[in-house]
Scaffold this active site. Sequence first.
Site, PDB file in Angstrom:
ATOM      1  CG  ASP A   1       8.559  -0.486  -7.098  1.00 54.75           C
ATOM      2  OD1 ASP A   1       8.049  -1.612  -6.985  1.00 54.75           O
ATOM      3  OD2 ASP A   1       8.762   0.279  -6.116  1.00 54.75           O
TER       4      ASP A   1
ATOM      5  CG  ASN B   1       0.563   2.863   1.659  1.00 58.00           C
ATOM      6  OD1 ASN B   1      -0.201   3.689   1.198  1.00 58.00           O
ATOM      7  ND2 ASN B   1       0.891   1.756   1.005  1.00 58.00           N
TER       8      ASN B   1
ATOM      9  CG  ASP C   1      -5.826   3.195  -2.359  1.00 62.16           C
ATOM     10  OD1 ASP C   1      -4.785   2.507  -2.361  1.00 62.16           O
ATOM     11  OD2 ASP C   1      -6.913   2.779  -1.919  1.00 62.16           O
TER      12      ASP C   1
ATOM     13  CD  GLU D   1       5.209  -1.148  -4.764  1.00 60.68           C
ATOM     14  OE1 GLU D   1       4.336  -2.022  -4.915  1.00 60.68           O
ATOM     15  OE2 GLU D   1       6.350  -1.386  -4.351  1.00 60.68           O
TER      16      GLU D   1
HETATM   17  N1  GTP Z   1      -2.096   2.478  -0.831  1.00 60.53           N
HETATM   18  C1  GTP Z   1      -1.779   1.382  -1.510  1.00 60.53           C
HETATM   19  N2  GTP Z   1      -0.632   0.746  -1.232  1.00 60.53           N
HETATM   20  C2  GTP Z   1      -0.297  -0.358  -1.909  1.00 60.53           C
HETATM   21  C3  GTP Z   1      -1.137  -0.874  -2.923  1.00 60.53           C
HETATM   22  N3  GTP Z   1      -0.529  -1.974  -3.434  1.00 60.53           N
HETATM   23  C4  GTP Z   1       0.643  -2.128  -2.771  1.00 60.53           C
HETATM   24  N4  GTP Z   1       0.783  -1.159  -1.836  1.00 60.53           N
HETATM   25  C5  GTP Z   1       1.867  -0.962  -0.881  1.00 60.53           C
HETATM   26  O1  GTP Z   1       3.072  -0.673  -1.525  1.00 60.53           O
HETATM   27  C6  GTP Z   1       4.131  -0.959  -0.600  1.00 60.53           C
HETATM   28  C7  GTP Z   1       5.324  -1.499  -1.357  1.00 60.53           C
HETATM   29  O2  GTP Z   1       6.353  -1.655  -0.441  1.00 60.53           O
HETATM   30  P1  GTP Z   1       7.767  -2.267  -0.798  1.00 60.53           P
HETATM   31  O3  GTP Z   1       7.614  -3.345  -1.801  1.00 60.53           O
HETATM   32  O4  GTP Z   1       8.437  -2.589   0.503  1.00 60.53           O
HETATM   33  O5  GTP Z   1       8.520  -1.136  -1.521  1.00 60.53           O
HETATM   34  P2  GTP Z   1       8.701   0.395  -1.193  1.00 60.53           P
HETATM   35  O6  GTP Z   1       8.298   0.741   0.194  1.00 60.53           O
HETATM   36  O7  GTP Z   1       8.009   1.155  -2.259  1.00 60.53           O
HETATM   37  O8  GTP Z   1      10.268   0.594  -1.321  1.00 60.53           O
HETATM   38  P3  GTP Z   1      11.150   0.598  -2.621  1.00 60.53           P
HETATM   39  O9  GTP Z   1      10.360  -0.030  -3.726  1.00 60.53           O
HETATM   40  O10 GTP Z   1      12.352  -0.192  -2.253  1.00 60.53           O
HETATM   41  O11 GTP Z   1      11.453   2.006  -2.916  1.00 60.53           O
HETATM   42  C8  GTP Z   1       3.551  -1.938   0.415  1.00 60.53           C
HETATM   43  O12 GTP Z   1       3.454  -1.276   1.658  1.00 60.53           O
HETATM   44  C9  GTP Z   1       2.153  -2.229  -0.115  1.00 60.53           C
HETATM   45  O13 GTP Z   1       1.190  -2.367   0.918  1.00 60.53           O
HETATM   46  C10 GTP Z   1      -2.358  -0.198  -3.167  1.00 60.53           C
HETATM   47  O14 GTP Z   1      -3.170  -0.593  -4.022  1.00 60.53           O
HETATM   48  N5  GTP Z   1      -2.642   0.916  -2.458  1.00 60.53           N
END
Ligand code: GTP
Length: 332
Positions: free
Chosen positions: A187, A195, A204, A231
């Site tokens: 992850d 983002n 992306d 992610e």
């Molecule tokens: N750019 C992009 N962002 C994505 C995609 N799928 C998921 N996300 C973003 O990934 C982020 C995941 O956020 P969280 O689950 O809060 O986790 P995090 O910010 O990575 O924090 P930790 O996992 O705790 O380190 C969210 O903001 C989603 O919008 C994608 O296909 N493209």
Amino acid sequence: MIDEKVLRSALDASSEGVMIFATGSHGWECVYANPSSAMLFGFDRADILGPVDGASKLHGILLDKSLRSTIRQTLSTGESFRYTFEVGRLTGGTFWCEMNMSPLNDDGGNWTHTIMMAHDVSDTVRYARKIESKNRLLREQNSALENIASRDDLTGLYNRRHFDAELARMVGLHERLGFPLSIAFFDVDFFKKFNDSYGHQAGDDVLREIAMVLQDGFSRETDVVARYGGEEFVVLSIGESLVTTFYQHVDTVRDGIAALAIPHKSSSCASVVTISAGIYFGDLVTPGQPQSVIEAADRALYQAKHAGRNRVEISELVEVHLPVGPGYAIGG
Ligand SMILES: Nc1nc2c(ncn2[C@@H]2O[C@H](COP(=O)(O)OP(=O)(O)OP(=O)(O)O)[C@@H](O)[C@H]2O)c(=O)[nH]1
């Protein structure tokens, strides 16, 4: 009893090409050829009657040497011989010929004559080939569609649906062959903040780059690399016999992602994009439930996040037999 003249007229009138050979120890001799056979092979009937030797026009059109000996062998046992082949017409061009040869024995059981019937099956062969080539095209299109349906649009890795099918397949192999299951759940760290700072498009691009590092790091036939969702990425393998070796692979990939040096100014654990991973290794945690290994790896991932991110944790359910050296992070 039918008169011989009547029989001959019937043969002459047949649309099937009919030829009769006297078959003796001295060789074959063509003793009758009906008009249809002359049309079929493009010969003149008068030229054909007589010994089928090197000088005969039949010699050239009727089959190669090895096939002639197979035919002779089959007929000598009293069996008929049926064969479809492409043959050159004496008047030019080729056609597909279906030929049936039957031996005729005298009252003493001696093979004295061979009756050959032949007709043009070019249309049937052409049609069968057309169908076969259409089927081949359909099979290719199907497999291309299957490939598209199993891939994630953004990264090109396998998607969740395909991963679930692969998990079931690997669990089957594991149960049959006894190889341990190796699962790593990944992850991206602080991806939401990434983002927010750099935009969704840049996010992306990061996911695509991470996917490439994962794919390069786990490229064996026994490895399945998939985007699990958002992610999150997952690697499934049955190629490792030691958890420590699998750990090293996963950690090298984690390191490789940090080494991409993609700036991440809002990360609280590093100045570049990093990833955390959780590992499960061994048998199914709950027999009959493939999902139980995913859950164990996911819990180890949670530990990695909790312990500061940009690290790999092994599930507390896994026994690590080798001494735990520097760099090995064991959850629990
Ligand atoms: N750019 C992009 N962002 C994505 C995609 N799928 C998921 N996300 C973003 O990934 C982020 C995941 O956020 P969280 O689950 O809060 O986790 P995090 O910010 O990575 O924090 P930790 O996992 O705790 O380190 C969210 O903001 C989603 O919008 C994608 O296909 N493209």
